[in-house]
Design a protein around this motif. Sequence first.
Motif, PDB file in Angstrom:
ATOM      1  N   VAL A  42     -85.449 -13.579  20.223  1.00  0.00           N
ATOM      2  CA  VAL A  42     -84.930 -12.399  19.542  1.00  0.00           C
ATOM      3  C   VAL A  42     -84.097 -11.559  20.511  1.00  0.00           C
ATOM      4  N   ALA A  43     -82.837 -11.374  20.165  1.00  0.00           N
ATOM      5  CA  ALA A  43     -81.946 -10.589  21.029  1.00  0.00           C
ATOM      6  C   ALA A  43     -81.988  -9.131  20.571  1.00  0.00           C
ATOM      7  N   ALA A  44     -82.910  -8.365  21.146  1.00  0.00           N
ATOM      8  CA  ALA A  44     -83.076  -6.968  20.743  1.00  0.00           C
ATOM      9  C   ALA A  44     -82.418  -6.005  21.721  1.00  0.00           C
ATOM     10  N   GLU A  98     -78.530 -23.799  24.747  1.00  0.00           N
ATOM     11  CA  GLU A  98     -78.757 -24.779  25.828  1.00  0.00           C
ATOM     12  C   GLU A  98     -80.108 -25.466  25.701  1.00  0.00           C
ATOM     13  N   ILE A  99     -81.082 -24.772  25.123  1.00  0.00           N
ATOM     14  CA  ILE A  99     -82.419 -25.368  25.036  1.00  0.00           C
ATOM     15  C   ILE A  99     -82.829 -25.692  23.595  1.00  0.00           C
ATOM     16  N   GLY A 100     -81.903 -25.512  22.667  1.00  0.00           N
ATOM     17  CA  GLY A 100     -82.208 -25.845  21.279  1.00  0.00           C
ATOM     18  C   GLY A 100     -83.233 -24.933  20.646  1.00  0.00           C
ATOM     19  N   VAL A 101     -83.188 -23.671  20.982  1.00  0.00           N
ATOM     20  CA  VAL A 101     -84.100 -22.687  20.383  1.00  0.00           C
ATOM     21  C   VAL A 101     -83.264 -21.683  19.584  1.00  0.00           C
ATOM     22  N   PRO A 102     -83.645 -21.415  18.337  1.00  0.00           N
ATOM     23  CA  PRO A 102     -82.875 -20.459  17.535  1.00  0.00           C
ATOM     24  C   PRO A 102     -82.955 -19.044  18.101  1.00  0.00           C
ATOM     25  N   VAL A 103     -81.856 -18.312  17.949  1.00  0.00           N
ATOM     26  CA  VAL A 103     -81.787 -16.928  18.425  1.00  0.00           C
ATOM     27  C   VAL A 103     -81.378 -16.047  17.254  1.00  0.00           C
ATOM     28  N   VAL A 104     -82.099 -14.947  17.057  1.00  0.00           N
ATOM     29  CA  VAL A 104     -81.718 -14.011  15.990  1.00  0.00           C
ATOM     30  C   VAL A 104     -81.504 -12.616  16.547  1.00  0.00           C
ATOM     31  N   LYS A 121     -85.420  -2.523  14.025  1.00  0.00           N
ATOM     32  CA  LYS A 121     -85.071  -3.323  12.838  1.00  0.00           C
ATOM     33  C   LYS A 121     -84.950  -4.801  13.200  1.00  0.00           C
ATOM     34  N   VAL A 122     -84.324  -5.059  14.369  1.00  0.00           N
ATOM     35  CA  VAL A 122     -84.166  -6.443  14.839  1.00  0.00           C
ATOM     36  C   VAL A 122     -85.545  -7.084  15.003  1.00  0.00           C
ATOM     37  N   ALA A 123     -86.486  -6.315  15.557  1.00  0.00           N
ATOM     38  CA  ALA A 123     -87.838  -6.831  15.786  1.00  0.00           C
ATOM     39  C   ALA A 123     -88.510  -7.169  14.455  1.00  0.00           C
ATOM     40  N   ARG A 124     -88.436  -6.232  13.521  1.00  0.00           N
ATOM     41  CA  ARG A 124     -89.102  -6.442  12.227  1.00  0.00           C
ATOM     42  C   ARG A 124     -88.510  -7.638  11.489  1.00  0.00           C
ATOM     43  N   SER A 125     -87.187  -7.687  11.495  1.00  0.00           N
ATOM     44  CA  SER A 125     -86.504  -8.769  10.791  1.00  0.00           C
ATOM     45  C   SER A 125     -86.856 -10.125  11.409  1.00  0.00           C
ATOM     46  N   ALA A 126     -86.996 -10.149  12.727  1.00  0.00           N
ATOM     47  CA  ALA A 126     -87.326 -11.400  13.418  1.00  0.00           C
ATOM     48  C   ALA A 126     -88.716 -11.885  13.035  1.00  0.00           C
ATOM     49  N   ALA A 179     -93.552  -2.055  16.358  1.00  0.00           N
ATOM     50  CA  ALA A 179     -93.036  -2.903  15.279  1.00  0.00           C
ATOM     51  C   ALA A 179     -93.467  -4.359  15.480  1.00  0.00           C
ATOM     52  N   LEU A 180     -93.578  -4.772  16.738  1.00  0.00           N
ATOM     53  CA  LEU A 180     -93.888  -6.171  17.043  1.00  0.00           C
ATOM     54  C   LEU A 180     -95.380  -6.469  17.054  1.00  0.00           C
ATOM     55  N   ARG A 181     -96.171  -5.477  17.429  1.00  0.00           N
ATOM     56  CA  ARG A 181     -97.602  -5.666  17.693  1.00  0.00           C
ATOM     57  C   ARG A 181     -97.788  -6.957  18.502  1.00  0.00           C
TER      58      ARG A 181
END
Lengths: 263, 290
Positions: B131-133, B150-156, B164-169, B205-207
């Motif tokens: 997550v790019a917050a 590079e490592i095949g991991v999704p980034v949002v 908001k970015v945290a909650r959406s992720a 938001a993340l807990r």
Amino acid sequence: DAEWAGLEELLVRADVGPATATRIVKEVRERFAPGDDPRALIAEELVAILGRDHGLELPSDRLAVILVVGVNGSGKTTTIGKLAARLAAEGRTVSLAGGDTFRAAASEQLEVWAARAGAHLVAQERGADPAAVAFDAVTSAIARGVDVLIVDTAGRLHTRTPLMDELRKVRRVLEKAGGRPDEVLLVLDATTGQNGIAQAAAFAEAVEVTGVALTKLDGTAKGGIVLAVRERLGVPVKLIGTGEGIGDLETFDPHAFAERILG
Amino acid sequence: TLTGRLNAVFKKLRSRGKLHPKQVEAALADMRTALLEADVAVEVAEDLLERVRTRALSEEVMRSLTPAQQVVKVVRDELTATMGGTQAAFTLPSARPAVVMVAGVQGSGKTTACAKLARMVKEKGKHPLLVAADLQRPAAIEQLVTLGREIGVPVVSDGRDPVKVARSALKQAGREGLDVVIVDTAGRLHVDDEMMREARRVKEALRPHHVLMACDAMTGQDAVVQARAFMREVDTTGFVLTKIDGDARGGAALSITAVTGRPVFFVGTGEKLSDLEPFYPDRMASRILG
Ligand SMILES: Nc1nc2c(ncn2[C@@H]2O[C@H](COP(=O)(O)OP(=O)(O)OP(=O)(O)O)[C@@H](O)[C@H]2O)c(=O)[nH]1
Ligand SMILES: Nc1nc2c(ncn2[C@@H]2O[C@H](COP(=O)(O)OP(=O)(O)OP(=O)(O)O)[C@@H](O)[C@H]2O)c(=O)[nH]1
Ligand SMILES: [Mg+2]
Ligand SMILES: [Mg+2]
């Protein structure tokens, strides 16, 4: 006695280093006379060590070139953006060289700063030879009649010989292209401890550092390692970073710096 | 070496047979300088030496034929113990998703550490989401996106502010059955109240199950100040000590563990995404002692 010990601890906490701190306090005590203010004497000694030559020495009749180097994350790219804006505000045209061809999104980051500062950017694809970018940037800057070229480089730990060799090559190529650097700025993070001295020595040996840009002084770190850097390597602090915004760049003021160390 | 230095100290105040307490004091003074040169925080060095003094004044050390070696051993043991003794296992709960938040001051290596951690958990068979917050630093999102690719991991990075970015992720991880969420945050100064408040809100938001603080191994005296502040504001669970591949002695490792009681889980040993290794207190103790 306790007062002197307290001052010595202040210096140590400012990352001046235990040996330097002990020496400074010892020398000041030796010339202390009744009625003197210990803190003021220490401040004077710090100012004396830091020296006087804190200005950027840039020619006004030909292309000025500034090479920016330092370890990873110290604040090189951000400092370049701020410096470009400052020079532009002084009426100079500025070009930037995207010499970090290694790190993810390094180009994109420098692009944002170039736009903010109104500077022209010369860059190549990720993985390109940084020396090739340097060469291109000098050629382009001379052709465009630009006043100042600032060359960004990838962060590198001074212990990595191949990377330090790469930096030597960048410097050589700048000279070959007719862009011998007028300033080589070592960007040092103010939170750096005693390793800062080893960093400065290694970069000075590799590319002849002419000045330090000390960043993140808006935090609580005092950046005391610059005293040893000045004493042992003769390299003065020229610029300080006081934030992440484009205007957060100041000329180094030894008196203010000493005051900040002594709280 | 430290043993060599202490040998010299003991020789200078030579007394017959049994070690004299004065010699121990001289040794401790020398030790203090050595620890400070290694960037251990002043208060942490002094606390440690207090414990060393007690042990060094014991009969066993005082009557030893090799007192310098004994004192070094005591110091090494105390250093190792303070940093947790043994390697601290970084465990993620089986909760879905397990959430890790990475925080720290500017340039400490957070973004790189997030990607390294994602790669590590992926190798273990998990399905991470990065997550790019950090919506602040120019091209921060691009940096994490590039590393993720590079490592095949999704980034949002979906949202106009980090909360908001945290909650959406979290929602996205739930929808897609991703089991580990690793959140990169903007570098921030511990004295920037607004940014520290933001960090708390992101945490709320993340807990998260872990809040890792990235700390640069070359940090000097300021390490204690940073570690305390982040501990107070976001209750860090542990550290990633970055750029250990340099030649900094790394006293910050002692400082941050001593004042927070939290362990260093990992060290960053380079710029490649595979350059993440477990932290070994005894190895770090040797490095700090030089
Ligand atoms: N608070 C504060 N942050 C700064 C300062 N200078 C730089 N930074 C921040 O430090 C971080 C690293 O800055 P960069 O400019 O990317 O550093 P760099 O040396 O180019 O990093 P690499 O190219 O990866 O080696 C960014 O988050 C910057 O915003 C400063 O003076 N104060
Ligand atoms: N040699 C080495 N370099 C590292 C390590 N970890 C990170 N770096 C480098 O340090 C620089 C800063 O790393 P980032 O991940 O951008 O740091 P950050 O904390 O996210 O920076 P901000 O977001 O600006 O606060 C980059 O050049 C990284 O490649 C490490 O363990 N070893
Ligand atoms: Mg950079
Ligand atoms: Mg980052």
